[in-house]
Motif scaffolding. Sequence first.
Motif, PDB file in Angstrom:
ATOM      1  N   MET A 196       0.867  -1.180   0.000  1.00  0.00           N
ATOM      2  CA  MET A 196       0.000   0.000   0.000  1.00  0.00           C
ATOM      3  C   MET A 196       0.902   1.227   0.000  1.00  0.00           C
ATOM      4  SD  MET A 196      -3.101   1.017   2.494  1.00  0.00           S
ATOM      5  CE  MET A 196      -2.715   2.409   3.488  1.00  0.00           C
ATOM      6  N   GLU A 197       0.565   2.185  -0.842  1.00  0.00           N
ATOM      7  CA  GLU A 197       1.315   3.439  -0.926  1.00  0.00           C
ATOM      8  C   GLU A 197       0.332   4.605  -0.828  1.00  0.00           C
ATOM      9  OE1 GLU A 197       4.102   5.796  -4.142  1.00  0.00           O
ATOM     10  OE2 GLU A 197       4.147   3.609  -4.099  1.00  0.00           O
ATOM     11  N   VAL A 198       0.691   5.598  -0.034  1.00  0.00           N
ATOM     12  CA  VAL A 198      -0.168   6.762   0.167  1.00  0.00           C
ATOM     13  C   VAL A 198       0.629   8.020  -0.148  1.00  0.00           C
ATOM     14  CG1 VAL A 198      -1.524   8.083   1.852  1.00  0.00           C
ATOM     15  CG2 VAL A 198      -1.500   5.582   1.948  1.00  0.00           C
ATOM     16  N   LYS A 199       0.061   8.860  -0.997  1.00  0.00           N
ATOM     17  CA  LYS A 199       0.683  10.147  -1.313  1.00  0.00           C
ATOM     18  C   LYS A 199       0.384  11.107  -0.171  1.00  0.00           C
ATOM     19  CE  LYS A 199       1.535  12.926  -5.329  1.00  0.00           C
ATOM     20  NZ  LYS A 199       2.654  12.319  -5.951  1.00  0.00           N
ATOM     21  N   VAL A 200       1.452  11.613   0.476  1.00  0.00           N
ATOM     22  CA  VAL A 200       1.305  12.469   1.644  1.00  0.00           C
ATOM     23  C   VAL A 200       1.045  13.906   1.227  1.00  0.00           C
ATOM     24  CG1 VAL A 200       2.446  13.293   3.735  1.00  0.00           C
ATOM     25  CG2 VAL A 200       2.776  10.948   2.984  1.00  0.00           C
ATOM     26  N   PRO A 247       5.402  15.820  -3.884  1.00  0.00           N
ATOM     27  CA  PRO A 247       6.049  14.629  -4.449  1.00  0.00           C
ATOM     28  C   PRO A 247       6.312  13.520  -3.422  1.00  0.00           C
ATOM     29  CG  PRO A 247       7.688  16.310  -4.057  1.00  0.00           C
ATOM     30  CD  PRO A 247       6.346  16.923  -3.700  1.00  0.00           C
ATOM     31  N   LEU A 248       5.910  13.714  -2.151  1.00  0.00           N
ATOM     32  CA  LEU A 248       6.219  12.750  -1.090  1.00  0.00           C
ATOM     33  C   LEU A 248       5.125  11.697  -0.944  1.00  0.00           C
ATOM     34  CD1 LEU A 248       8.023  11.861   1.296  1.00  0.00           C
ATOM     35  CD2 LEU A 248       6.692  13.428   2.724  1.00  0.00           C
ATOM     36  N   SER A 249       5.540  10.438  -0.891  1.00  0.00           N
ATOM     37  CA  SER A 249       4.620   9.344  -0.597  1.00  0.00           C
ATOM     38  C   SER A 249       5.309   8.377   0.357  1.00  0.00           C
ATOM     39  CB  SER A 249       4.172   8.625  -1.867  1.00  0.00           C
ATOM     40  OG  SER A 249       5.263   8.001  -2.496  1.00  0.00           O
ATOM     41  N   ILE A 250       4.500   7.632   1.114  1.00  0.00           N
ATOM     42  CA  ILE A 250       5.019   6.597   1.996  1.00  0.00           C
ATOM     43  C   ILE A 250       4.371   5.277   1.605  1.00  0.00           C
ATOM     44  CG2 ILE A 250       5.576   8.106   3.949  1.00  0.00           C
ATOM     45  CD1 ILE A 250       2.924   7.267   5.223  1.00  0.00           C
ATOM     46  N   SER A 251       5.110   4.187   1.786  1.00  0.00           N
ATOM     47  CA  SER A 251       4.552   2.885   1.418  1.00  0.00           C
ATOM     48  C   SER A 251       4.923   1.847   2.461  1.00  0.00           C
ATOM     49  CB  SER A 251       5.050   2.455   0.037  1.00  0.00           C
ATOM     50  OG  SER A 251       6.437   2.221   0.054  1.00  0.00           O
ATOM     51  N   LEU A 252       4.095   0.816   2.529  1.00  0.00           N
ATOM     52  CA  LEU A 252       4.310  -0.316   3.409  1.00  0.00           C
ATOM     53  C   LEU A 252       4.087  -1.571   2.574  1.00  0.00           C
ATOM     54  CD1 LEU A 252       4.902  -1.093   6.363  1.00  0.00           C
ATOM     55  CD2 LEU A 252       2.430  -1.177   6.722  1.00  0.00           C
ATOM     56  N   GLU A 253       5.015  -2.524   2.696  1.00  0.00           N
ATOM     57  CA  GLU A 253       4.965  -3.733   1.880  1.00  0.00           C
ATOM     58  C   GLU A 253       5.312  -4.938   2.748  1.00  0.00           C
ATOM     59  OE1 GLU A 253       8.406  -5.193  -0.929  1.00  0.00           O
ATOM     60  OE2 GLU A 253       7.216  -3.655  -1.907  1.00  0.00           O
ATOM     61  N   TRP A 254       4.598  -6.026   2.541  1.00  0.00           N
ATOM     62  CA  TRP A 254       4.938  -7.298   3.176  1.00  0.00           C
ATOM     63  C   TRP A 254       5.213  -8.280   2.064  1.00  0.00           C
ATOM     64  CZ3 TRP A 254       2.129 -11.969   2.748  1.00  0.00           C
ATOM     65  CH2 TRP A 254       2.649 -13.009   3.507  1.00  0.00           C
ATOM     66  N   THR A 304      12.287 -19.936   4.234  1.00  0.00           N
ATOM     67  CA  THR A 304      11.174 -19.014   4.026  1.00  0.00           C
ATOM     68  C   THR A 304      11.406 -17.798   4.904  1.00  0.00           C
ATOM     69  OG1 THR A 304       9.681 -20.874   3.698  1.00  0.00           O
ATOM     70  CG2 THR A 304       8.674 -18.767   4.129  1.00  0.00           C
ATOM     71  N   SER A 305      11.206 -16.612   4.325  1.00  0.00           N
ATOM     72  CA  SER A 305      11.363 -15.392   5.123  1.00  0.00           C
ATOM     73  C   SER A 305      10.206 -14.452   4.849  1.00  0.00           C
ATOM     74  CB  SER A 305      12.699 -14.704   4.813  1.00  0.00           C
ATOM     75  OG  SER A 305      12.744 -14.253   3.481  1.00  0.00           O
ATOM     76  N   ASP A 306       9.782 -13.757   5.890  1.00  0.00           N
ATOM     77  CA  ASP A 306       8.765 -12.716   5.779  1.00  0.00           C
ATOM     78  C   ASP A 306       9.457 -11.393   6.025  1.00  0.00           C
ATOM     79  OD1 ASP A 306       6.405 -14.338   5.456  1.00  0.00           O
ATOM     80  OD2 ASP A 306       6.688 -14.948   7.535  1.00  0.00           O
ATOM     81  N   ARG A 307       9.166 -10.416   5.155  1.00  0.00           N
ATOM     82  CA  ARG A 307       9.785  -9.103   5.306  1.00  0.00           C
ATOM     83  C   ARG A 307       8.735  -8.015   5.214  1.00  0.00           C
ATOM     84  NH1 ARG A 307      14.142 -10.027   0.821  1.00  0.00           N
ATOM     85  NH2 ARG A 307      14.661 -12.127   1.435  1.00  0.00           N
ATOM     86  N   VAL A 308       8.884  -7.048   6.096  1.00  0.00           N
ATOM     87  CA  VAL A 308       8.056  -5.848   6.050  1.00  0.00           C
ATOM     88  C   VAL A 308       8.975  -4.695   5.721  1.00  0.00           C
ATOM     89  CG1 VAL A 308       6.573  -4.302   7.359  1.00  0.00           C
ATOM     90  CG2 VAL A 308       6.426  -6.772   7.732  1.00  0.00           C
ATOM     91  N   THR A 309       8.603  -3.919   4.713  1.00  0.00           N
ATOM     92  CA  THR A 309       9.420  -2.798   4.264  1.00  0.00           C
ATOM     93  C   THR A 309       8.586  -1.524   4.295  1.00  0.00           C
ATOM     94  OG1 THR A 309      10.603  -4.283   2.764  1.00  0.00           O
ATOM     95  CG2 THR A 309      10.875  -1.928   2.392  1.00  0.00           C
ATOM     96  N   ALA A 310       9.121  -0.473   4.894  1.00  0.00           N
ATOM     97  CA  ALA A 310       8.502   0.858   4.888  1.00  0.00           C
ATOM     98  C   ALA A 310       9.413   1.782   4.092  1.00  0.00           C
ATOM     99  CB  ALA A 310       8.316   1.375   6.302  1.00  0.00           C
TER     100      ALA A 310
END
Length: 128
Positions: free
Chosen positions: A74-78, A81-88, A105-111
Amino acid sequence: YRHQFGVLVLQVDATYDRMLGDLKDTLGINYATSVGGGLGILPNKSTLVGVRTAYERAYASGGHIDGWGFGPFMEVKVGGPLSISLEWMRFWHDHDAFGPGIDITSDRVTARAKFDLYSKPVQSIFAD
Protein backbone atom coordinates in the motif's frame (compact mmCIF):
# COMPACT_ATOMS: atom_id res chain seq x y z
CA TYR A 1 9.15 2.19 -13.60
CA ARG A 2 5.38 2.67 -13.42
CA HIS A 3 2.68 2.97 -16.02
CA GLN A 4 -0.96 3.80 -15.34
CA PHE A 5 -3.82 2.24 -17.35
CA GLY A 6 -6.91 4.07 -16.07
CA VAL A 7 -7.15 3.04 -12.40
CA LEU A 8 -4.63 0.18 -12.75
CA VAL A 9 -0.92 0.77 -12.17
CA LEU A 10 1.74 -1.63 -13.46
CA GLN A 11 5.20 -1.35 -11.94
CA VAL A 12 8.57 -2.97 -12.67
CA ASP A 13 11.59 -2.49 -10.43
CA ALA A 14 15.03 -3.70 -9.39
CA THR A 15 16.26 -3.49 -5.79
CA TYR A 16 19.37 -3.90 -3.67
CA ASP A 17 18.77 -4.75 0.01
CA ARG A 18 21.14 -5.02 3.00
CA MET A 19 20.11 -7.69 5.51
CA LEU A 20 19.67 -7.39 9.28
CA GLY A 21 18.52 -9.69 12.06
CA ASP A 22 18.27 -13.47 11.70
CA LEU A 23 18.90 -13.47 7.96
CA LYS A 24 22.31 -11.90 8.55
CA ASP A 25 23.23 -13.23 12.01
CA THR A 26 22.03 -16.84 11.69
CA LEU A 27 22.21 -17.58 7.96
CA GLY A 28 25.05 -15.23 7.00
CA ILE A 29 23.07 -13.48 4.25
CA ASN A 30 24.69 -10.09 3.67
CA TYR A 31 22.66 -8.54 0.85
CA ALA A 32 20.19 -9.38 -1.91
CA THR A 33 19.30 -8.12 -5.35
CA SER A 34 15.88 -8.60 -6.91
CA VAL A 35 13.89 -7.92 -10.05
CA GLY A 36 10.13 -7.78 -9.76
CA GLY A 37 6.90 -6.12 -10.56
CA GLY A 38 3.45 -5.46 -9.29
CA LEU A 39 -0.09 -4.55 -10.15
CA GLY A 40 -2.11 -2.09 -8.14
CA ILE A 41 -5.40 -0.24 -8.17
CA LEU A 42 -6.10 3.36 -7.18
CA PRO A 43 -9.15 3.42 -4.85
CA ASN A 44 -8.65 7.21 -4.62
CA LYS A 45 -6.21 9.75 -6.03
CA SER A 46 -3.73 9.43 -3.15
CA THR A 47 -3.74 5.67 -2.39
CA LEU A 48 -2.36 2.73 -4.35
CA VAL A 49 -2.96 -0.86 -3.15
CA GLY A 50 -1.87 -4.03 -4.86
CA VAL A 51 0.35 -7.10 -5.00
CA ARG A 52 3.89 -7.61 -6.19
CA THR A 53 6.24 -10.48 -6.93
CA ALA A 54 10.01 -10.65 -7.25
CA TYR A 55 12.85 -13.00 -8.17
CA GLU A 56 15.66 -12.59 -5.65
CA ARG A 57 19.28 -13.63 -5.38
CA ALA A 58 20.59 -13.40 -1.81
CA TYR A 59 24.36 -13.39 -1.29
CA ALA A 60 25.61 -15.30 1.76
CA SER A 61 29.05 -16.08 3.08
CA GLY A 62 28.86 -19.54 1.46
CA GLY A 63 27.52 -18.51 -1.96
CA HIS A 64 24.13 -17.34 -3.19
CA ILE A 65 20.52 -18.37 -2.67
CA ASP A 66 17.81 -17.93 -5.31
CA GLY A 67 14.13 -17.48 -4.52
CA TRP A 68 10.74 -15.96 -5.28
CA GLY A 69 8.65 -13.55 -3.25
CA PHE A 70 5.01 -12.46 -3.25
CA GLY A 71 2.97 -10.06 -1.13
CA PRO A 72 0.67 -7.04 -0.82
CA PHE A 73 1.63 -3.36 -0.67
CA MET A 74 0.00 0.00 0.00
CA GLU A 75 1.32 3.44 -0.93
CA VAL A 76 -0.17 6.76 0.17
CA LYS A 77 0.68 10.15 -1.31
CA VAL A 78 1.30 12.47 1.64
CA GLY A 79 1.58 15.73 -0.27
CA GLY A 80 3.47 17.14 -3.22
CA PRO A 81 6.05 14.63 -4.45
CA LEU A 82 6.22 12.75 -1.09
CA SER A 83 4.62 9.34 -0.60
CA ILE A 84 5.02 6.60 2.00
CA SER A 85 4.55 2.88 1.42
CA LEU A 86 4.31 -0.32 3.41
CA GLU A 87 4.96 -3.73 1.88
CA TRP A 88 4.94 -7.30 3.18
CA MET A 89 6.69 -10.00 1.15
CA ARG A 90 7.02 -13.73 1.78
CA PHE A 91 10.11 -15.22 0.11
CA TRP A 92 10.77 -18.90 -0.61
CA HIS A 93 14.41 -19.90 -1.18
CA ASP A 94 15.88 -23.28 -2.06
CA HIS A 95 19.45 -23.62 -0.84
CA ASP A 96 21.26 -26.95 -1.15
CA ALA A 97 24.31 -25.65 0.75
CA PHE A 98 22.32 -26.11 4.00
CA GLY A 99 21.57 -29.72 3.06
CA PRO A 100 19.48 -31.68 0.55
CA GLY A 101 15.92 -30.43 0.31
CA ILE A 102 16.31 -27.62 2.87
CA ASP A 103 14.20 -24.60 2.02
CA ILE A 104 14.28 -21.17 3.62
CA THR A 105 11.17 -19.01 4.03
CA SER A 106 11.36 -15.39 5.12
CA ASP A 107 8.76 -12.72 5.78
CA ARG A 108 9.79 -9.10 5.31
CA VAL A 109 8.06 -5.85 6.05
CA THR A 110 9.42 -2.80 4.26
CA ALA A 111 8.50 0.86 4.89
CA ARG A 112 9.60 3.51 2.39
CA ALA A 113 9.44 7.26 1.95
CA LYS A 114 9.67 8.31 -1.71
CA PHE A 115 10.02 11.54 -3.62
CA ASP A 116 8.47 11.32 -7.08
CA LEU A 117 10.02 14.09 -9.13
CA TYR A 118 7.97 13.16 -12.19
CA SER A 119 4.39 13.06 -10.98
CA LYS A 120 1.34 12.93 -13.23
CA PRO A 121 -2.34 13.31 -12.27
CA VAL A 122 -3.98 10.00 -11.38
CA GLN A 123 -7.46 8.62 -11.93
CA SER A 124 -9.44 6.95 -9.13
CA ILE A 125 -11.92 4.06 -9.31
CA PHE A 126 -14.44 6.35 -7.62
CA ALA A 127 -15.88 9.53 -9.10
CA ASP A 128 -14.68 12.57 -7.16
